[in-house]
Design an enzyme around this catalytic site. Structure first.
Site, PDB file in Angstrom:
ATOM      1  N   LYS A   1      -8.508  11.266   6.796  1.00  5.86           N
ATOM      2  CA  LYS A   1      -7.718  12.459   6.453  1.00  5.86           C
ATOM      3  C   LYS A   1      -8.080  12.969   5.059  1.00  5.86           C
ATOM      4  CE  LYS A   1      -3.945  10.143   8.850  1.00  5.86           C
ATOM      5  NZ  LYS A   1      -4.057   8.748   8.415  1.00  5.86           N
TER       6      LYS A   1
ATOM      7  N   ASP B   1      -6.952   4.220  12.284  1.00  4.97           N
ATOM      8  CA  ASP B   1      -6.478   5.362  11.513  1.00  4.97           C
ATOM      9  C   ASP B   1      -6.468   5.015  10.024  1.00  4.97           C
ATOM     10  OD1 ASP B   1      -4.855   8.071  11.743  1.00  4.97           O
ATOM     11  OD2 ASP B   1      -3.822   6.836  10.255  1.00  4.97           O
TER      12      ASP B   1
ATOM     13  N   TYR C   1      -5.409   6.232   1.333  1.00  2.00           N
ATOM     14  CA  TYR C   1      -5.059   4.814   1.484  1.00  2.00           C
ATOM     15  C   TYR C   1      -5.951   3.899   0.641  1.00  2.00           C
ATOM     16  CZ  TYR C   1      -2.785   6.667   5.746  1.00  2.00           C
ATOM     17  OH  TYR C   1      -2.051   7.401   6.644  1.00  2.00           O
TER      18      TYR C   1
ATOM     19  N   HIS D   1      -4.229  16.171   5.809  1.00  5.61           N
ATOM     20  CA  HIS D   1      -3.156  15.173   5.717  1.00  5.61           C
ATOM     21  C   HIS D   1      -1.753  15.818   5.668  1.00  5.61           C
ATOM     22  CE1 HIS D   1      -2.758  10.731   4.338  1.00  5.61           C
ATOM     23  NE2 HIS D   1      -1.657  11.094   4.973  1.00  5.61           N
TER      24      HIS D   1
END
Ligand code: NAP
Length: 286
Positions: free
Chosen positions: A80, A50, A55, A113
């Site tokens: 996402k 994931d 990120y 998200h």
């Protein structure tokens, strides 16, 4: 209710796509550590990674997958769409960038998200979510994504999105851990055949010191982290624990050899305000 039975045994999404058990989370894994961490996770046996454009570590995920020696189709990758990329055209552009960073020609699962909320967007929030989702539907129908879903949606957002769309989300990834049980959203999703994935299934490690969880873990000869994850899977939830330490990666997979009683499930489910972020999607400012 489907429940996970092993690290790699799949759950089946509403469109028939198989999603392998327990995912491996990468939030707050620094970009320069991601390649090593994901490579180790794949060696430990995780087959479901994931990540998210937010990120900043999609490149490391993609390279670890390519260098793993495993077939691409044996690894399930989720990414996402970040909040600044909402809307049809921006979603299309953001998706292409995610694919470039991952270095893959298809994505297994793509998630919105966070929903646009009324606090920030007023009456336009619903329309913006529907426009973003329309891009997801098109990418799915073009075969670029195997499954599409959302994250951090509560039943009110899901009601609107389902009413406004052709294709129902297959997944809702929400924060769930002892102390933040999200029963209403879980029940809604399970009634609508939307798989719930748990982010922060350990409450970002803050659920692990709770005395009740520590006691239950001791009874089974397991660790508090394993009890938190077990509590998730016994509810039909797919947890996404994150750790950069190989020992903990292994520890977090050893959750299929014990079973919590109904009473223990209920006691853990009654805990409140333990760790994690506990953010209410209608109240966030991002
Ligand atoms: N959709 C969303 O909005 C959203 C938001 C947040 C997260 N997520 C996803 O969900 C994943 C998991 O959430 P999270 O990373 O926030 O929290 P988490 O998995 O609940 O907790 C991670 C923390 O627990 C520690 N940890 C992991 N295993 C442990 C163990 N066995 N014993 C003791 N400590 C342990 C980790 O430290 P070390 O790494 O130092 O071991 C890290 O500090 C993320 O990585 C991300 O993929 C999604």
């Amino acid at each position: 209710m489907q429940t996970l039975t092993s690290l790699t045994a799949p759950l089946i999404l509403s469109n028939g796509v198989k999603i392998p058990g327990l995912g491996y989370g990468t939030y707050q894994t620094p970009a320069k550590e991601t390649y090593t961490a994901v490579s180790q996770a794949l060696k430990v046996g995780y087959r479901h990674i994931d990540t998210a454009s937010l990120y900043g570590n999609e490149e490391g995920v993609g390279k670890a997958v390519r260098d793993s020696g495993l077939a691409r189709e044996d690894i399930f990758i989720t990414s996402k769409l970040w909040n600044t990329d909402r809307g049809y055209d921006a979603t299309m552009a953001a998706f292409e960038k995610t694919m470039e960073r991952l270095g893959t020609d298809y994505l297994d699962l793509y998630l919105i998200h966070w929903p646009a909320n009324r606090k920030q967007y007023g009456d336009k929030a619903r329309e913006l979510n529907a426009e973003t989702w329309r891009a997801f539907e098109d990418l799915y129908e073009e075969g670029k994504i195997k499954a599409i879903g959302v994250s951090n949606l509560t039943p009110n957002h899901l009601e609107e999105l389902i009413a406004d769309s052709k294709i129902k989300p297959m997944v809702n990834q929400i924060e769930v851990h002892p102390g933040w049980p999200q029963m209403e959203t879980i029940q809604y999703c399970q009634a609508h055949d939307i798989l719930v994935e748990a982010w922060a299934p350990l409450g970002e490690a803050a659920s692990l010191n709770n005395e009740i969880i520590v006691q239950i873990a001791a009874k089974y000869g397991h660790t508090p982290a394993q009890v938190c994850l077990r509590w998730g899977i016994q509810q039909g939830i797919l947890p996404l624990p994150k750790t950069v330490h190989q020992g903990r990666m292994e520890e977090n997979t050893k959750i299929f050899d014990f079973e919590l009683t109904d009473a223990e499930m209920a006691i853990i489910g009654s805990l409140r305000n333990l760790g994690g972020q506990c953010k209410v999607p209608d109240q966030v400012d991002f």
